[in-house]
Design a protein around this motif. Sequence first.
Motif, short mmCIF file in Angstrom:
data_model
loop_
_atom_site.label_atom_id
_atom_site.label_comp_id
_atom_site.label_asym_id
_atom_site.label_seq_id
_atom_site.Cartn_x
_atom_site.Cartn_y
_atom_site.Cartn_z
N LYS A 233 0.83 -1.21 0.00
CA LYS A 233 0.00 0.00 0.00
C LYS A 233 0.86 1.25 0.00
CE LYS A 233 -2.35 -1.08 3.65
NZ LYS A 233 -3.35 -0.95 4.73
N PHE B 120 2.20 1.59 -3.51
CA PHE B 120 1.14 2.00 -4.42
C PHE B 120 0.84 3.49 -4.25
CE2 PHE B 120 -3.33 2.95 -5.17
CZ PHE B 120 -3.51 2.48 -6.46
N THR B 121 0.71 3.92 -3.02
CA THR B 121 0.40 5.33 -2.75
C THR B 121 1.51 6.23 -3.26
OG1 THR B 121 -0.81 4.66 -0.76
CG2 THR B 121 -0.13 6.96 -0.91
N SER C 55 -7.33 6.71 2.71
CA SER C 55 -6.81 5.38 2.38
C SER C 55 -6.57 4.58 3.64
CB SER C 55 -5.53 5.52 1.57
OG SER C 55 -4.93 4.28 1.40
N ARG D 57 -0.13 -0.66 -9.35
CA ARG D 57 -0.47 -2.01 -8.91
C ARG D 57 0.59 -3.01 -9.36
NH1 ARG D 57 -7.06 -2.51 -9.80
NH2 ARG D 57 -7.64 -1.35 -7.90
N THR E 149 -8.33 5.38 -2.65
CA THR E 149 -7.35 6.33 -3.18
C THR E 149 -7.64 6.62 -4.65
OG1 THR E 149 -5.69 5.47 -1.66
CG2 THR E 149 -4.88 6.74 -3.53
N THR F 289 -6.96 0.00 -1.57
CA THR F 289 -6.44 1.09 -2.43
C THR F 289 -7.53 1.67 -3.32
OG1 THR F 289 -5.75 -0.57 -4.06
CG2 THR F 289 -4.10 0.18 -2.46
N THR G 216 -2.88 3.72 -12.32
CA THR G 216 -3.30 2.68 -11.37
C THR G 216 -2.67 1.35 -11.73
OG1 THR G 216 -5.40 3.80 -10.98
CG2 THR G 216 -5.28 1.47 -10.42
N SER H 285 3.46 -2.75 -7.02
CA SER H 285 3.15 -3.40 -5.74
C SER H 285 3.15 -4.91 -5.88
CB SER H 285 1.78 -2.92 -5.24
OG SER H 285 1.79 -1.52 -5.03
#
Length: 853
Positions: free
Chosen positions: A594, A597-598, A850, A626, A706, A703, A622, A629
């Motif tokens: 996470k 990803f953020t 988030s 992803r 977000t 996620t 996105t 991640s």
Amino acid sequence: MEENLDYHQTSVAPTFQRLRRDYSCLRSHSVSFFHKSNIKSQLQLFSMDKEAECCSTHLIEGDGTFNAVGLDNFIKQVKLGECGLSYAVVAIMGPQSSGKSTLLNHLFYTNFKEMDAYRGRSQTTKGIWIARCPGIEPCTIVMDLEGTDGRERGEDDTAFEKQSALFALAVSDIVLINMWCHDIGREQAANKPLLKTVFQVMLRLFSPRKTTLMFVIRDKTRTPLENLEPVLREDIQKIWDSVPKPEAHKHTPLSEFFNVQVVALSSYEEKEEQFKEQVANLRQKFFQSIAPGGLAGDRRGVVPASGFSFSAQQIWKVIKENKDLDLPAHKVMVATVRCEEIANEKYSSFVTNEDWLELEEVVQSFLVPGFGKKLSSLLHKCLSSYDEEATYFEDGVKSAKRKQLEDKLLQLVQPAYQLMLEHIRSETLESFKKALNDALNGGLGFAVAARDCATKFMRLFDEQCQDAVVKQANWDSGKIRDKFSRDLDSHIAEVRTSKLSELTALYESKLKEALYGPVEALLEGASDDTWPAIRKLLRQETEKAVSEFSFALSGFEMDEQEKENMISKLKSYARGLIEGKTREEAAKVLYRMKERFTSIFNHDNDSMPRVWTGKEDIRAITKTARSSSLKLLSVLAAIRLDEENTDTIGDTLVLTLVDPKKGTSKSTTDPLASSTWGEVPPTKTLITPVQCKSLWSQFQRETEYTITQAIAAQEANKRNNNWLPPPWAIAAMVILGFNEFMTLLRNPLWLLFIFVSYLLLKALWVQLDISGEFRNGALPGILSLSTKFLPTVTNLLRKLAEEGQTPVNTDAQRNHPNLPQSSRGNNSGLSSTASSEVTMENEMEYTSHSHEN
């Protein structure tokens, strides 16, 4: 002793003779009464001194009672105990009233009681008396025996005669036989029963001592001694032959038991001066009587002077009990008792010796330098003192008692010796520990330092043990030495283990410092090159650490197998460190995913916060975030420290979770519906396929918020940026406002007013950053503008006023065109700052949402 001898020989005897001679002259010549009294008083004083020196004592009463206390006092007074074997005992036997005491008093200057002839002839000496002979060296003790054939005891009471005769023969070195001259040659003379008694009791001694028999012929007649002596010797031999003897001595000559001598003396009453002269000559034979060639030069079986009292008591006790007297056994008994008394006395003296008590007290707490010499000296003094006092006793008994005394003394001092060895062991061990520590701190190799220190201090221990050795003891310090050696080995092993542990811990900490941070960074970076980079880092750092570690271990001189084991453990530690860190990161993989990803979703390629203006492709962003991640998940799914291990975990996760359409065309089964990865051993698996699928589902759920926030922000931004009216409204405004437009063209002042107004509004627009304020919505923009409007207008008017008051010059004209640019730059800066603040606030909101989800 030589001074006493000289004194008595040169002073006592002549003086006594001179006084008697002067006193005799007084009786035959007329002199003044004063001179006569003076000489008589001197004679009386000398007699008193003589009596005090001879210390006559009644040894055995007439009824046979032994005066033990009197004998002990006598021995102390004459200091007989100090003489050792250098003393002689003289006894006199003879018929009653034959002048025995008179002879002894003139011969030895004693003071035995003499018979008063004017009162009649009767018994004077009862029992046995003893006295010291003044002026004769060596120390000579004389015994005056009760006369034989006395009417007081009667004809049948001869027991005491025999007992006293046996006692005299057992104790004396010289026996004087006092006899009358007219008895020589007579068959029934008074000396015949006496000689028979002497010879009979002599044979009762198991091993008779060689005794000198001196026959003193009293009241010698005109017959020459040369004619009297053969007759006497013949009579003596006949008596010896007639006495019944045991089988062992049937053919033993008289000379084996007796050394016979004959002397003759004139009558004391008729020829006093001649008698005294003959006695004076006879006295000279008793000087040095025990020397070779002396009267008792060949004596045997002498009891040391310190044991004389006990010996005499025991002899008389045996005689009184009418037992045969075994002189050798008696000698052994006397030696046993006296040597034991001396040994006990010396032991008690040693126990209370101040030097020993001080040494014993000090050794309880401290190491005593020179302990062995000090204790050996004390023991030597004690044993030497025993040897000095017991030197004349029977050798076997003396040696046995000395051995017992020595054993008792050694048993007494052994605890102190053991304490001394313990002090040596403990203090030497402490010194060894300090020396070893100093050597290691000085940079010396462990094996060399341990070997040198052990050799040095083992040698020091042996030297100190040698210093503590007691010469009289044969104690073995091997046990304490073995214990000390074990202590050294134990401490060396302990220090070795400690140093190896410290060394291992040092290089483990170096490896941890070299690997922990970089591995964490590489795992967080999570790319295709992550595990190759980790393997390369592990190999480099391990080789470096192993090289240094091997060099450090060389100082321990350990065998190769042990060295390889330690190096192997260090390598295993490095791998375990990485595996542990990987497991730690795998345990929080969801949080890391996470976070990653953020980070990627909210920042652009330049790592700047992303502003959702409406132009960004959220779907592509996105997917990228992803995928990154998911890469982190695939990296942490298994440990890949072995280069030969190749797996398709990453591809499987991508095909299954990110691009499921590509994966379904090849297989209908779910690759993640398993608890193991086919290419990875279970021990290296950190996240199973099922767990990966579960984590991915949870990751997507957490996620989504977000992503939703980003889409909402993008839509809001689009709405805020579209502030112009619709085209139809613009066309209507142009058609309907044509008249007003023409009016403005006809009146230029309106155009100037409109232009100025435009400039002012433009300046306010830039200063207030209206477009930036409305990015976050209409209401927040209005609230923000309401707080900034008045200060901005005031500031703008103030600047215009300041510009209007500034004089016009060339420089001002040259700089004036830049003012709008500067203002524009400031406005731009304010706008950028406001935009950054808004962006950061948006990010914080998205992040907080988030985390809430």
